[in-house]
Scaffold this motif. Structure first.
Motif, short mmCIF file in Angstrom:
data_model
loop_
_atom_site.label_atom_id
_atom_site.label_comp_id
_atom_site.label_asym_id
_atom_site.label_seq_id
_atom_site.Cartn_x
_atom_site.Cartn_y
_atom_site.Cartn_z
N ASN A 1 0.86 -1.18 0.00
CA ASN A 1 0.00 0.00 0.00
C ASN A 1 0.90 1.24 0.00
O ASN A 1 1.42 1.65 1.03
CB ASN A 1 -0.92 -0.01 1.23
CG ASN A 1 -1.91 1.12 1.22
OD1 ASN A 1 -1.82 2.04 0.43
ND2 ASN A 1 -2.88 1.04 2.11
N PHE A 2 1.02 1.84 -1.17
CA PHE A 2 1.89 3.00 -1.33
C PHE A 2 1.35 4.22 -0.58
O PHE A 2 2.11 4.99 -0.01
CB PHE A 2 2.06 3.32 -2.82
CG PHE A 2 3.00 4.46 -3.07
CD1 PHE A 2 4.37 4.32 -2.90
CD2 PHE A 2 2.50 5.70 -3.47
CE1 PHE A 2 5.22 5.36 -3.13
CE2 PHE A 2 3.36 6.76 -3.69
CZ PHE A 2 4.72 6.59 -3.53
N ASP A 3 0.05 4.40 -0.57
CA ASP A 3 -0.55 5.56 0.12
C ASP A 3 -0.27 5.52 1.63
O ASP A 3 0.00 6.55 2.24
CB ASP A 3 -2.06 5.61 -0.13
CG ASP A 3 -2.39 5.92 -1.59
OD1 ASP A 3 -1.55 6.56 -2.25
OD2 ASP A 3 -3.49 5.53 -2.05
N ALA A 4 -0.30 4.35 2.22
CA ALA A 4 -0.03 4.22 3.65
C ALA A 4 1.44 4.56 3.93
O ALA A 4 1.76 5.18 4.96
CB ALA A 4 -0.34 2.81 4.13
N LEU A 5 2.33 4.16 3.02
CA LEU A 5 3.75 4.48 3.17
C LEU A 5 3.97 6.00 3.12
O LEU A 5 4.67 6.56 3.97
CB LEU A 5 4.57 3.79 2.07
CG LEU A 5 6.07 4.10 2.06
CD1 LEU A 5 6.74 3.61 3.34
CD2 LEU A 5 6.74 3.52 0.84
N VAL A 6 3.35 6.65 2.16
CA VAL A 6 3.48 8.11 2.03
C VAL A 6 2.93 8.79 3.28
O VAL A 6 3.53 9.73 3.82
CB VAL A 6 2.77 8.62 0.76
CG1 VAL A 6 2.69 10.14 0.74
CG2 VAL A 6 3.49 8.11 -0.49
N GLU A 7 1.81 8.33 3.76
CA GLU A 7 1.21 8.90 4.97
C GLU A 7 2.13 8.72 6.17
O GLU A 7 2.32 9.63 6.98
CB GLU A 7 -0.15 8.24 5.24
CG GLU A 7 -0.91 8.86 6.38
CD GLU A 7 -2.25 8.18 6.59
OE1 GLU A 7 -2.66 8.09 7.77
OE2 GLU A 7 -2.89 7.76 5.62
N GLY A 8 2.72 7.55 6.30
CA GLY A 8 3.65 7.28 7.40
C GLY A 8 4.90 8.15 7.32
O GLY A 8 5.37 8.69 8.32
N VAL A 9 5.44 8.33 6.11
CA VAL A 9 6.63 9.16 5.92
C VAL A 9 6.31 10.61 6.24
O VAL A 9 7.10 11.31 6.89
CB VAL A 9 7.19 9.00 4.48
CG1 VAL A 9 8.25 10.05 4.20
CG2 VAL A 9 7.75 7.60 4.27
N ASN A 10 5.15 11.08 5.82
CA ASN A 10 4.74 12.46 6.14
C ASN A 10 4.60 12.66 7.65
O ASN A 10 4.98 13.71 8.18
CB ASN A 10 3.44 12.82 5.43
CG ASN A 10 3.66 13.08 3.94
OD1 ASN A 10 4.76 13.46 3.53
ND2 ASN A 10 2.63 12.86 3.14
N MET A 11 4.07 11.65 8.34
CA MET A 11 3.93 11.74 9.79
C MET A 11 5.31 11.82 10.45
O MET A 11 5.54 12.63 11.35
CB MET A 11 3.16 10.52 10.32
CG MET A 11 2.92 10.55 11.81
SD MET A 11 1.94 9.16 12.40
CE MET A 11 3.05 7.81 12.08
N ILE A 12 6.24 11.02 9.98
CA ILE A 12 7.60 11.02 10.53
C ILE A 12 8.28 12.36 10.22
O ILE A 12 8.98 12.92 11.08
CB ILE A 12 8.40 9.83 9.96
CG1 ILE A 12 7.81 8.53 10.50
CG2 ILE A 12 9.87 9.95 10.34
CD1 ILE A 12 8.28 7.29 9.79
N LEU A 13 8.07 12.90 9.04
CA LEU A 13 8.64 14.20 8.68
C LEU A 13 8.12 15.29 9.62
O LEU A 13 8.90 16.13 10.09
CB LEU A 13 8.30 14.53 7.22
CG LEU A 13 8.87 15.83 6.68
CD1 LEU A 13 10.39 15.84 6.73
CD2 LEU A 13 8.39 16.06 5.26
N ARG A 14 6.83 15.27 9.92
CA ARG A 14 6.27 16.25 10.87
C ARG A 14 6.90 16.09 12.25
O ARG A 14 7.23 17.07 12.92
CB ARG A 14 4.75 16.11 10.96
CG ARG A 14 3.99 16.73 9.81
CD ARG A 14 2.50 16.79 10.08
NE ARG A 14 1.90 15.49 10.36
CZ ARG A 14 1.48 14.61 9.42
NH1 ARG A 14 1.60 14.91 8.14
NH2 ARG A 14 0.95 13.46 9.77
N ASN A 15 7.07 14.83 12.68
CA ASN A 15 7.71 14.57 13.98
C ASN A 15 9.14 15.12 14.02
O ASN A 15 9.56 15.71 15.01
CB ASN A 15 7.73 13.08 14.30
CG ASN A 15 6.38 12.52 14.68
OD1 ASN A 15 5.47 13.28 15.02
ND2 ASN A 15 6.24 11.21 14.61
N LEU A 16 9.88 14.92 12.93
CA LEU A 16 11.26 15.41 12.87
C LEU A 16 11.30 16.94 12.90
O LEU A 16 12.14 17.52 13.58
CB LEU A 16 11.97 14.88 11.62
CG LEU A 16 12.35 13.39 11.66
CD1 LEU A 16 12.83 12.93 10.29
CD2 LEU A 16 13.41 13.14 12.71
#
Length: 188
Positions: free
Chosen positions: A107-122
Motif C-alpha cells: 500500500n503505497f498511500d499508507a507508506l506516504v502517509e507514514g513518511v509524512n507523519m515522521i517528517l512532521r515529527n522530525l
C-alpha cells in the motif's frame, strides 16, 4: 656659689640621674626585646617554609580542580547529543515500521502517509531544539548571511538580487545560521 645655684645644680644632677636610670632601663629592655640576626633569619625562614607549603597545597588543589572540570566537560561533550539521538531513534523505528508495513501490504498511500507523519515529527523535534528554517523563497531579497548563491540568472520580471530558485533549505539554531540556503539569484 649661692644657695639658689646649689639647689639648681642639685636638681639638674637629680634630673640627670633619673634620665640615666631610664636610659639604663630602656637599654636593658631593648637588649631583652631585640632578636639576634640569626633568630630573625630563622623566623623568616620558618615563615617562608609555611608560605611555600601553603602555596604548594593551593596549587595542587587548583590543578586537581582543573583536571576534574576538564574531565566533566569532556564527559558532557561525549554524551551531549544523547537526548536528541534518543528522539531520532524513535523516528527511525517509525520509518522501519512504515517500510515493513508497505512491503507486506503493498500500500503505497499508507507508506506516504507514514513518511509524512515522521517528517512532521522530525520538524517538531528540530523546533523543540531551537532550529528554525531560514526564509528563502522566490522573490525574497538575497541575504549573504543566510543564503549561499549557487548560480545567477537574468529574469526580467524580478528585481535585482532576489532569489529565483531554492536548491536546499537553510536553517539556524537559536539565532545562529548553521546551514545557509542554497539559491539561484537574479542578476541583471
Amino acid at each position: 656659689m649661692s644657695e639658689k645655684d646649689l639647689e639648681k645644680e642639685e636638681k639638674v644632677e637629680e634630673s640627670k640621674e633619673v634620665v640615666d636610670k631610664e636610659d639604663k632601663t630602656n637599654d636593658s629592655e631593648k637588649e631583652i626585646k631585640e632578636e639576634t640576626p640569626e633568630e630573625v633569619i630563622a623566623k623568616l625562614e620558618k615563615d617562608l617554609e609555611e608560605w611555600k607549603s601553603s602555596y604548594t597545597r593551593k596549587l595542587a588543589e587548583f590543578q586537581n580542580f582543573t583536571k576534574r572540570k576538564e574531565n566533566e566537560v569532556a564527559e558532557m561533550k561525549k554524551y551531549a547529543s544523547e537526548g536528541i539521538i534518543t528522539k531520532l531513534l524513535d523516528n527511525i523505528d517509525n520509518l522501519e515500521r512504515a517500510e515493513q508495513a508497505s512491503a507486506e501490504t503493498k500500500n503505497f498511500d499508507a507508506l506516504v502517509e507514514g513518511v509524512n507523519m515522521i517528517l512532521r515529527n522530525l520538524k517538531n523535534l528540530l523546533t523543540e531544539e531551537g532550529v528554525e528554517e531560514l526564509e528563502a523563497a522566490e522573490g525574497v531579497k538575497f541575504n549573504p548571511y543566510e543564503h549561499q548563491a549557487m548560480m545567477t540568472e537574468n529574469v526580467e520580471n524580478l528585481d535585482n538580487d532576489v532569489i529565483v530558485k531554492v536548491f536546499q533549505k537553510g536553517y539556524k539554531l537559536k539565532g545562529k545560521v548553521i546551514r545557509p540556503a542554497m539559491v539561484t539569484v537574479n542578476k541583471k
